[in-house]
Design an enzyme around this catalytic site. Structure first.
Site, PDB file in Angstrom:
ATOM      1  CB  CYS A  54      -1.770   7.411   1.614  1.00 30.28           C
ATOM      2  SG  CYS A  54      -3.043   6.540   2.536  1.00 30.28           S
ATOM      3  CD  GLU A  84      -3.048  -0.974   0.575  1.00 33.81           C
ATOM      4  OE1 GLU A  84      -3.196   0.055  -0.104  1.00 33.81           O
ATOM      5  OE2 GLU A  84      -3.843  -1.917   0.543  1.00 33.81           O
TER       6      GLU A  84
HETATM    7  P1  NDP Z   1       8.484   4.933   4.177  1.00 37.39           P
HETATM    8  O1  NDP Z   1       8.330   4.219   2.891  1.00 37.39           O
HETATM    9  O2  NDP Z   1       9.648   5.814   4.362  1.00 37.39           O
HETATM   10  O3  NDP Z   1       8.512   3.897   5.394  1.00 37.39           O
HETATM   11  C1  NDP Z   1       7.472   2.962   5.588  1.00 37.39           C
HETATM   12  C2  NDP Z   1       7.965   1.866   6.518  1.00 37.39           C
HETATM   13  O4  NDP Z   1       8.960   1.090   5.847  1.00 37.39           O
HETATM   14  C3  NDP Z   1       8.621   2.391   7.783  1.00 37.39           C
HETATM   15  O5  NDP Z   1       8.294   1.559   8.869  1.00 37.39           O
HETATM   16  C4  NDP Z   1      10.080   2.279   7.450  1.00 37.39           C
HETATM   17  O6  NDP Z   1      10.905   2.184   8.555  1.00 37.39           O
HETATM   18  C5  NDP Z   1      10.111   0.979   6.678  1.00 37.39           C
HETATM   19  N1  NDP Z   1      11.301   0.806   5.857  1.00 37.39           N
HETATM   20  C6  NDP Z   1      12.168   1.729   5.394  1.00 37.39           C
HETATM   21  N2  NDP Z   1      13.124   1.160   4.636  1.00 37.39           N
HETATM   22  C7  NDP Z   1      12.863  -0.165   4.618  1.00 37.39           C
HETATM   23  C8  NDP Z   1      13.466  -1.288   3.993  1.00 37.39           C
HETATM   24  N3  NDP Z   1      14.551  -1.171   3.226  1.00 37.39           N
HETATM   25  N4  NDP Z   1      12.919  -2.512   4.179  1.00 37.39           N
HETATM   26  C9  NDP Z   1      11.810  -2.659   4.930  1.00 37.39           C
HETATM   27  N5  NDP Z   1      11.188  -1.633   5.541  1.00 37.39           N
HETATM   28  C10 NDP Z   1      11.699  -0.395   5.387  1.00 37.39           C
HETATM   29  O7  NDP Z   1       7.109   5.695   4.358  1.00 37.39           O
HETATM   30  P2  NDP Z   1       6.726   6.754   5.454  1.00 37.39           P
HETATM   31  O8  NDP Z   1       6.859   6.156   6.812  1.00 37.39           O
HETATM   32  O9  NDP Z   1       7.465   8.013   5.152  1.00 37.39           O
HETATM   33  O10 NDP Z   1       5.164   6.947   5.182  1.00 37.39           O
HETATM   34  C11 NDP Z   1       4.654   7.846   4.256  1.00 37.39           C
HETATM   35  C12 NDP Z   1       4.257   7.155   2.978  1.00 37.39           C
HETATM   36  O11 NDP Z   1       3.293   6.162   3.278  1.00 37.39           O
HETATM   37  C13 NDP Z   1       3.581   8.083   1.996  1.00 37.39           C
HETATM   38  O12 NDP Z   1       4.061   7.845   0.689  1.00 37.39           O
HETATM   39  C14 NDP Z   1       2.112   7.699   2.077  1.00 37.39           C
HETATM   40  O13 NDP Z   1       1.391   8.014   0.944  1.00 37.39           O
HETATM   41  C15 NDP Z   1       2.212   6.252   2.350  1.00 37.39           C
HETATM   42  N6  NDP Z   1       0.982   5.750   2.956  1.00 37.39           N
HETATM   43  C16 NDP Z   1       0.185   4.910   2.220  1.00 37.39           C
HETATM   44  C17 NDP Z   1      -1.004   4.462   2.731  1.00 37.39           C
HETATM   45  C18 NDP Z   1      -1.844   3.488   1.963  1.00 37.39           C
HETATM   46  O14 NDP Z   1      -2.608   2.764   2.582  1.00 37.39           O
HETATM   47  N7  NDP Z   1      -1.771   3.416   0.658  1.00 37.39           N
HETATM   48  C19 NDP Z   1      -1.469   4.864   4.066  1.00 37.39           C
HETATM   49  C20 NDP Z   1      -0.557   5.729   4.756  1.00 37.39           C
HETATM   50  C21 NDP Z   1       0.625   6.145   4.195  1.00 37.39           C
HETATM   51  P3  NDP Z   1      11.587   3.535   9.113  1.00 37.39           P
HETATM   52  O15 NDP Z   1      10.490   4.474   9.410  1.00 37.39           O
HETATM   53  O16 NDP Z   1      12.257   3.016  10.317  1.00 37.39           O
HETATM   54  O17 NDP Z   1      12.501   4.012   8.015  1.00 37.39           O
END
Ligand code: NDP
Length: 502
Positions: free
Chosen positions: A281, A247
């Site tokens: 999002c 997502e």
């Molecule tokens: P990120 O993609 O930066 O991070 C999402 C999660 O992935 C975090 O827990 C992060 O950890 C983790 N992560 C980072 N790098 C890795 C990796 N290499 N392998 C596995 N996990 C990893 O997103 P954000 O937290 O900045 O969230 C915002 C984004 O989420 C926006 O683009 C938004 O649109 C989207 N979103 C989508 C939704 C949907 O349902 N479609 C709902 C809500 C948000 P860490 O934080 O520790 O880096």
């Protein structure tokens, strides 16, 4: 494995294997959390696997009882949860409470409907296999890994967690490094209700902890976050052929038709774009408005947007930008639009005052500017006029994302909704689909694939098992070496009679 905090994040490592989550309104430390390494993640998954058998054995009724008790506990301690959400994201208290209300409603639906959706059912075996009893059952996949973002740190991951648990799985959750406290709180409260086994455990840390979860041998990985990270998660999961649900972000458009209730549409546009400081999002990022009502619509939007005030105090309408690095992206998109000739109707580049951003309303924004093509994730909105809805639909569908969409039209909302390349659409309202637990949530294109919420969301965390049981000897059995010479010939005669005619 030594992990250090990425520069973009509002967190600090403390040198003792822990990191701090910070209140983005003040920069104060909310709490310290462990940085879990790959071994700790694998151990958590092994424990969850042992718990999975027990949780599965409880059956639908036993799990429903526990999940209902958890729901009541969440209701009782809603203020506590909301306080933590506000502390880690900076969002206003009322918005944090609203987030918990949605969590509770979804948890209720998932627990209540899991048995109806997933239980064993008989299906028709068909004419040719009429000697068989055919049944279909949706069994738990085992252990589900959930990786969540920070913008709705309870609602978003619970869209996977609640449905995965109700479907009979146990869960290991890696919250965003910005909101580890909310994730831990969810796990701790469920442990009060289910003290026997860790059916929801939390691993905290940075991206490497998330990557370790992808490699840990979970049976499915549900990721919510940015498209760029989603691609990395998918690549990591591919190493072990771990199935993924992805997502990702969006660039949702709101279309205002000539016959729309313009005041209602403006109110929805401003809420959709600015609530949670635009860090949603499914937030409204673009508006395409029919030229006949464009002036009236724009005037309404301006009137509403200028009144909104960001801040960290209880009276503020919007909180801060939770992730510091997003501020530069927001500023860049506004600047790019203005440089290419867009008009600022409310605010401008000067509205970006970290950690807060005041509302920005841009009009006549070139379609190739980043404010139109990329996810801004701030309290900004673009308003472009169109000659007719065909043009609006074409422009709305032109982007790489396909998450949600909104239509304002008194007479042809549903007809227009079907033409949007989006997983979810609200008609004459905004983001309503996310608050309806029976509707599946997810997108297409760069917004990802797979569905949380609703019946599809329950099935996403289950493996369909098809069973055919022989009831009696078939009149014709072509699937045996003892079949007679005429068996297939007789079968073909039946097929010609049954399927070969009009
Ligand atoms: P990120 O993609 O930066 O991070 C999402 C999660 O992935 C975090 O827990 C992060 O950890 C983790 N992560 C980072 N790098 C890795 C990796 N290499 N392998 C596995 N996990 C990893 O997103 P954000 O937290 O900045 O969230 C915002 C984004 O989420 C926006 O683009 C938004 O649109 C989207 N979103 C989508 C939704 C949907 O349902 N479609 C709902 C809500 C948000 P860490 O934080 O520790 O880096």
């Amino acid at each position: 494995m030594t992990q250090t905090a990425p520069e973009s994040r509002a967190v600090t490592t403390s040198g003792d294997g822990r990191f701090a989550s910070l209140d983005p309104r003040t920069g104060e430390v909310v709490a310290h959390h462990p940085i879990h390494d790959a071994k700790q993640v694998t151990d958590a998954v092994a424990q969850a696997r042992r718990a999975a058998n027990w949780w599965q054995e409880l059956g639908f009724d036993g799990r429903k009882e526990r999940l209902d008790a958890w729901r009541r506990l969440l209701v009782k301690r809603l203020d506590e949860a909301a306080g933590l959400i506000s502390a880690e994201t900076g969002k206003p208290a009322a918005d944090a409470k609203l987030e918990m209300v949605l969590v509770i409603d979804h948890l209720h639906w998932a627990a209540r409907n899991a048995e109806r959706v997933l239980r064993k059912r008989r299906v028709s075996a068909g004419l040719l296999m009429s000697n068989q009893a055919a049944t279909l059952e949706y069994l738990p996949v085992g252990v589900v890994g959930v990786i969540g973002p920070w913008n709705y740190p309870a609602f978003t991951p619970m869209g996977s967690i609640a449905y995965a648990l109700a479907a009979g799985n146990t869960v290991v959750f890696k919250p965003s490094e910005l909101t580890p406290g909310v994730g831990t709180w969810l796990s701790d409260t469920l442990a009060e209700i289910v003290p026997e086994h860790p059916v929801l455990s939390v691993v905290t840390g940075f991206g490497e902890t998330g990557a370790a979860l992808c490699r840990s041998g979970v049976d499915k990985l549900a990721f919510t976050g940015s498209t760029a990270t989603g691609k990395r998660v998918m690549a990591t999961c591919a190493e072990t052929l771990t199935p993924v649900l992805v997502e990702c972000g969006g660039k949702d458009a709101l279309i205002v038709d000539y016959d729309a209730d313009v005041a209602l549409a403006a109110d929805a546009a401003v809420w959709g774009a600015m609530s949670n400081a635009g860090q949603t999002c499914i937030g409204v990022e673009r508006v395409y408005v029919h030229e006949d009502v464009a002036d009236e619509f724009t005037a309404h939007v301006r009137k509403l947007a200028v009144k909104l005030r960001p801040g960290g105090d209880p009276g503020a309408d919007l909180g801060p930008i939770t992730m510091p690095s997003q501020v530069d992206i927001i500023r860049g998109h506004v600047q790019d639009a203005l440089d290419r000739g867009a008009k600022a109707l409310v605010g401008g580049v000067e509205s970006v005052r970290p950690p807060f951003v005041e509302p920005v309303v841009l009009a006549d924004v070139p379609e190739d500017s980043t404010a139109i093509t990329e996810e801004t994730f701030g309290p900004t909105i673009t308003i472009n006029r169109v000659r007719d809805v065909d043009e609006a639909i074409r422009l709305a569908n032109a982007g790489k994302y396909g998450l949600g969409g909104t239509i304002f039209s008194k007479t042809r909302g549903e007809q227009l909704a079907r033409r949007l390349r989006a997983g979810m659409v609200s008609i004459n309202g905004v983001v309503a689909f996310a608050a309806i637990p029976s509707l599946p949530f997810g997108g297409v294109g760069d917004s990802g694939f797979g569905r949380i919420h609703g019946e599809d969301g329950l099935r996403e965390f289950a493996r369909p098992q098809a069973v055919a049981r022989r009831k009696f000897k078939a009149l014709l059995n072509p699937m045996s070496f003892t079949r007679g010479g005429g068996t297939v010939r007789q079968l073909l005669t039946i097929v010609k009679l049954r399927y070969g005619r009009k």
